[in-house]
Write an enzyme that holds these catalytic residues in place. Structure first.
Site, PDB file in Angstrom:
ATOM      1  N   HIS A 156       0.708  -1.170   0.027  1.00  0.00           N
ATOM      2  CA  HIS A 156      -0.032   0.001  -0.017  1.00  0.00           C
ATOM      3  C   HIS A 156       0.873   1.170  -0.095  1.00  0.00           C
ATOM      4  O   HIS A 156       2.035   1.278   0.621  1.00  0.00           O
ATOM      5  CB  HIS A 156      -1.128   0.030   1.113  1.00  0.00           C
ATOM      6  CG  HIS A 156      -2.096   0.952   1.020  1.00  0.00           C
ATOM      7  ND1 HIS A 156      -1.985   2.308   1.179  1.00  0.00           N
ATOM      8  CD2 HIS A 156      -3.306   0.774   0.849  1.00  0.00           C
ATOM      9  CE1 HIS A 156      -3.169   2.768   1.004  1.00  0.00           C
ATOM     10  NE2 HIS A 156      -4.100   1.933   0.786  1.00  0.00           N
ATOM     11  N   ASP A 168      -8.049  -5.141   0.914  1.00  0.00           N
ATOM     12  CA  ASP A 168      -8.457  -6.163   0.013  1.00  0.00           C
ATOM     13  C   ASP A 168      -8.292  -7.493   0.064  1.00  0.00           C
ATOM     14  O   ASP A 168      -9.154  -8.263  -0.226  1.00  0.00           O
ATOM     15  CB  ASP A 168      -8.170  -5.640  -1.652  1.00  0.00           C
ATOM     16  CG  ASP A 168      -8.583  -4.420  -1.788  1.00  0.00           C
ATOM     17  OD1 ASP A 168      -9.744  -4.155  -1.954  1.00  0.00           O
ATOM     18  OD2 ASP A 168      -7.681  -3.250  -1.848  1.00  0.00           O
TER      19      ASP A 168
HETATM   20  C1  LIG Z   1      -0.968  -0.597  -3.918  1.00  0.00           C
HETATM   21  C2  LIG Z   1       0.273  -0.582  -4.991  1.00  0.00           C
HETATM   22  C3  LIG Z   1       0.103  -0.391  -6.343  1.00  0.00           C
HETATM   23  C4  LIG Z   1       1.187   0.460  -4.338  1.00  0.00           C
HETATM   24  O1  LIG Z   1       2.247   0.855  -5.319  1.00  0.00           O
HETATM   25  P1  LIG Z   1       3.301   2.031  -4.969  1.00  0.00           P
HETATM   26  O2  LIG Z   1       3.309   2.673  -3.653  1.00  0.00           O
HETATM   27  O3  LIG Z   1       3.304   2.590  -6.107  1.00  0.00           O
HETATM   28  O4  LIG Z   1       4.637   1.146  -4.913  1.00  0.00           O
HETATM   29  P2  LIG Z   1       5.684   0.515  -5.963  1.00  0.00           P
HETATM   30  O5  LIG Z   1       4.508  -0.097  -7.358  1.00  0.00           O
HETATM   31  O6  LIG Z   1       6.488   1.422  -6.253  1.00  0.00           O
HETATM   32  O7  LIG Z   1       6.245  -0.832  -5.078  1.00  0.00           O
HETATM   33  C5  LIG Z   1       7.436  -0.694  -4.571  1.00  0.00           C
HETATM   34  C6  LIG Z   1       8.106  -1.903  -4.411  1.00  0.00           C
HETATM   35  O8  LIG Z   1       7.415  -3.085  -3.771  1.00  0.00           O
HETATM   36  C7  LIG Z   1       7.033  -4.107  -4.724  1.00  0.00           C
HETATM   37  N1  LIG Z   1       5.624  -4.348  -4.353  1.00  0.00           N
HETATM   38  C8  LIG Z   1       4.564  -3.537  -3.963  1.00  0.00           C
HETATM   39  N2  LIG Z   1       3.392  -4.294  -4.118  1.00  0.00           N
HETATM   40  C9  LIG Z   1       3.792  -5.569  -4.329  1.00  0.00           C
HETATM   41  C10 LIG Z   1       3.020  -6.456  -4.390  1.00  0.00           C
HETATM   42  N3  LIG Z   1       1.622  -6.439  -4.214  1.00  0.00           N
HETATM   43  N4  LIG Z   1       3.554  -7.725  -4.704  1.00  0.00           N
HETATM   44  C11 LIG Z   1       4.971  -7.812  -5.177  1.00  0.00           C
HETATM   45  N5  LIG Z   1       5.674  -6.633  -5.170  1.00  0.00           N
HETATM   46  C12 LIG Z   1       5.255  -5.595  -4.506  1.00  0.00           C
HETATM   47  C13 LIG Z   1       7.391  -3.400  -5.935  1.00  0.00           C
HETATM   48  O9  LIG Z   1       7.609  -4.507  -6.898  1.00  0.00           O
HETATM   49  C14 LIG Z   1       8.410  -2.590  -5.866  1.00  0.00           C
HETATM   50  O10 LIG Z   1       9.702  -3.278  -5.754  1.00  0.00           O
HETATM   51  P3  LIG Z   1      11.162  -3.040  -6.438  1.00  0.00           P
HETATM   52  O11 LIG Z   1      11.423  -1.551  -5.782  1.00  0.00           O
HETATM   53  O12 LIG Z   1      11.732  -3.842  -6.199  1.00  0.00           O
HETATM   54  O13 LIG Z   1      10.636  -2.510  -8.045  1.00  0.00           O
HETATM   55  C15 LIG Z   1       1.143  -1.924  -4.843  1.00  0.00           C
HETATM   56  O14 LIG Z   1       1.503  -2.278  -3.498  1.00  0.00           O
HETATM   57  C16 LIG Z   1       0.619  -3.026  -5.722  1.00  0.00           C
HETATM   58  O15 LIG Z   1       0.624  -2.958  -6.768  1.00  0.00           O
HETATM   59  N6  LIG Z   1      -0.124  -3.966  -4.799  1.00  0.00           N
HETATM   60  C17 LIG Z   1      -1.056  -5.076  -5.312  1.00  0.00           C
HETATM   61  C18 LIG Z   1      -2.328  -4.469  -5.645  1.00  0.00           C
HETATM   62  C19 LIG Z   1      -3.244  -4.139  -4.726  1.00  0.00           C
HETATM   63  O16 LIG Z   1      -3.314  -4.834  -3.452  1.00  0.00           O
HETATM   64  N7  LIG Z   1      -3.652  -3.014  -4.508  1.00  0.00           N
HETATM   65  C20 LIG Z   1      -4.761  -2.668  -3.478  1.00  0.00           C
HETATM   66  C21 LIG Z   1      -4.355  -1.524  -2.947  1.00  0.00           C
HETATM   67  S1  LIG Z   1      -5.364  -1.101  -1.597  1.00  0.00           S
END
Ligand SMILES: CC(C)(COP(=O)(O)OP(=O)(O)OC[C@H]1O[C@@H](n2cnc3c(N)ncnc32)[C@H](O)[C@@H]1OP(=O)(O)O)[C@@H](O)C(=O)NCCC(=O)NCCS
Length: 403
Positions: free
Chosen positions: A287, A339
């Site tokens: 998150h 979620d």
């Molecule tokens: C929610 C979300 C989009 C936040 O993304 P963000 O703040 O932009 O974080 P980032 O996408 O920059 O991710 C940071 C790091 O954590 C990793 N990461 C974050 N969420 C991850 C996940 N669910 N699974 C695997 N790796 C994850 C990314 O690969 C990244 O790693 P890296 O730096 O080695 O590339 C992300 O955690 C995600 O995609 N989660 C899954 C979808 C989800 O559950 N969404 C509901 C949110 S309430």
């Protein structure tokens, strides 16, 4: 890939790849905040998420207090008015909301038609769009008119979701029962029978916890649309389109699909390891705001899932979810988000997999409408800027000289 005339779409991709891009340094003050991370885009008095300590407040009141003592309707009142209602105010509000639940026959017809052609989230987004147009007296400039629209949409949304569900299952339609609370009535319309007190409480608590969450992507989308002084229906439609994505509200369905795919406790480790090796996102984990302390809503949802599993005498989903959470924590130090546990909880409440994201929208409409009203009340067009990194000062080549 070809169009009807045989035009190869890939030829446009090649063209795009050939564009020379700017490579150089921009001044520090022109730094781009990818994904708007850490950027403050507005003042808001609706909710506060403190990711460092995993805390959430609605209008300054701790979500833990609300989860322990309140209902969805009470929280909606709080979000819209900034105040907790007195007993008589709450009673009158609940009666007024319940009286708005029924939907015109024409809307049912449209939804029935859409249910044959579109996936639920798309069908419901379109139906909400139609529903929202059904109010010629609406006037965005009057606060009471905005509140009326917010009540109208919030009250009717569960009716649309339940109707879609029963229609797509070939079941008889169940009309809303105004004697039941918002959450209990939703389960009643879905299943055609009253839920147990535990099921009604689980639904109400989940709706309360999902009602609002500050400037998440869909709320921001709603506010951007409202900031153009477009109507509330258009803003909600924008929000629904945004919520649908798997990185946002679509994650709950993805999380449940994953749990079913994993199936057994023995398969948890190999499944997660395979997914991470393939650089896949584990839906329901991570998150942007709760990286440090975890999602403040998770303990409540997890506890409710436990209680529902106890009622059913079957803890398989609970144990499976916990095992996944443990492995993802070990491998990636990522917390489960709301979620992740909400998905199996809704499954235990009999909500079909493809209605999990529409369900999220049905709760979040409370927060969306609060934000849209806040935006209208103190509006300035939201229009950010982008750092241009494309080609510059290119000569125009006449068409007969291009190769
Ligand atoms: C929610 C979300 C989009 C936040 O993304 P963000 O703040 O932009 O974080 P980032 O996408 O920059 O991710 C940071 C790091 O954590 C990793 N990461 C974050 N969420 C991850 C996940 N669910 N699974 C695997 N790796 C994850 C990314 O690969 C990244 O790693 P890296 O730096 O080695 O590339 C992300 O955690 C995600 O995609 N989660 C899954 C979808 C989800 O559950 N969404 C509901 C949110 S309430």
């Amino acid at each position: 890939m070809e169009t009807r005339t045989g035009f190869k779409v890939e030829s446009l991709l090649v063209l795009d790849n050939r564009l020379p891009m700017f490579v150089g340094e921009y001044p520090v003050e022109q730094q781009v905040h990818e994904g708007l991370e850490g950027v403050l885009v507005a003042r808001s008095a609706i909710s506060d998420v403190n990711g460092d300590i995993g805390a959430l407040q609605y209008r300054g009141i701790d979500i833990r207090e609300l989860a322990a003592h309140s209902t969805f309707e009470e929280v909606v009142y709080l979000l819209w008015t900034n105040e907790l209602p007195t007993p008589s105010q709450l009673e009158a509000f609940k009666i007024a909301l319940a009286a708005e639940r029924e939907v015109d026959a024409g809307i049912y017809e449209i939804l029935r038609f859409l249910s044959h052609y579109m996936k639920p989230m798309d069908a419901l987004r379109t139906a909400v769009s139609v529903l929202a147009s059904d109010n010629p007296g609406e006037d965005n400039t009057r606060p009471e008119s905005r509140l009326m629209k917010a009540m109208y949409l919030t009250a009717k949304f569960p009716t649309l979701v339940a109707y879609y569900c029963r229609e797509s299952q070939g079941k008889m339609w169940v009309h809303p029962d105004p004697r039941l609370g918002h959450a209990e009535n939703f389960l009643y319309m879905m299943h055609g029978k009253r839920p147990t007190p535990l099921e009604a409480r689980a639904m109400d608590l989940t709706m309360l916890l999902m009602a609002e969450h500050s400037f998440n992507a869909s709320t921001f989308a709603a506010r951007v649309t409202a900031s153009t002084l477009s109507d509330m229906g258009a803003a909600i439609t924008s929000a629904m389109g945004t919520l649908k994505g798997p990185l946002h509200g679509g994650a709950n369905q993805g999380a449940l699909e994953m749990l079913f795919e994993i199936g057994t406790l023995e398969n948890v480790e190999p499944y997660i390891d395979r997914a991470l090796a393939a650089k896949q996102r584990i839906l329901g984990f991570g998150h942007r705001i709760y990286r440090k302390a975890g999602d403040s809503r998770v303990p409540y949802i997890k506890d409710m899932l436990y209680q529902l599993c106890a009622q059913a005498g079957d803890f398989h989903l609970y144990e499976l979810a916990n095992a996944v959470a443990e492995v993802v924590w070990e491998r990636k130090r990522l917390f489960p988000n709301v979620d992740f546990y909400m998905a199996p909880l809704l499954h235990m409440l009999g909500i079909p997999m493809d209605l999990l994201t529409p369900f999220f929208a049905m709760c979040r409409i409370a927060g969306w409408t609060a934000h849209i009203m806040e935006q209208y009340a103190n509006n300035r067009l939201i229009r950010p800027n982008a750092l241009y990194v494309g080609p510059v000062e290119r000569p125009y080549i006449p068409i007969d000289q291009r190769v």
